[in-house]
Design an enzyme around this catalytic site. Structure first.
Site, PDB file in Angstrom:
ATOM      1  CG  HIS A 149      76.108  28.050  65.173  1.00  0.00           C
ATOM      2  ND1 HIS A 149      74.777  28.811  65.358  1.00  0.00           N
ATOM      3  CD2 HIS A 149      76.725  29.323  65.390  1.00  0.00           C
ATOM      4  CE1 HIS A 149      74.866  29.521  66.196  1.00  0.00           C
ATOM      5  NE2 HIS A 149      75.672  30.184  66.357  1.00  0.00           N
ATOM      6  CB  ALA A 150      81.380  26.345  64.212  1.00  0.00           C
TER       7      ALA A 150
END
Length: 139
Positions: free
Chosen positions: A53-54
């Protein structure tokens, strides 16, 4: 937006004597933000990939306080892999950098220090969506 070039390996001062070692990590001093949240990952094996994820707002520092792991970071243009194998080193991850943690040793304990409290709305969990949001892929 963060870039892979903004990802930095940090070395923390080791204090110690014959009794053992002590590493101190302070917010806004040893790491470049105030600490809002701490969590750790353990019990993962070499085949497990965590993260993926970011974060739109959160910055992180990751420290393998026991064992080893790898962190792959990407920004749509560049990619970097950092091996965390010393309890006195960490990696700084700015916001909006895609992160994947993997190749955990059996004794790995990965300490994660975050600049923000948990808010699921600031997570981008799909790489194609991440690329769109940073302008690397057409809608």
């Amino acid at each position: 937006m963060g870039y892979v070039n903004d990802v930095n390996v940090l070395q923390f001062k080791q204090n110690g004597d014959q009794r053992g070692h002590l590493v101190v990590v302070e917010g806004n001093k040893d790491i470049p933000f105030s600490i809002a949240r701490i969590f750790y990952i353990y019990g993962s094996d070499r085949e497990v990939v965590r993260g993926c994820h970011a974060n739109r707002r959160s910055e992180f520092v990751l420290i393998n306080v026991s064992g080893t792991s790898k962190v792959k970071v990407m920004d749509g243009k560049a990619e970097k892999v950092i091996v965390l194998d010393k309890p006195h080193m960490g990696v700084y991850l700015p916001e909006m950098v895609w992160k994947e943690m993997y190749d955990f040793s059996e004794d790995s304990v990965l300490l994660c220090i975050a600049s923000e409290v948990y808010d699921p709305s600031e997570y981008i969990r799909d790489y194609a969506e991440y690329l769109k949001e940073i302008g690397m892929k057409d809608e």
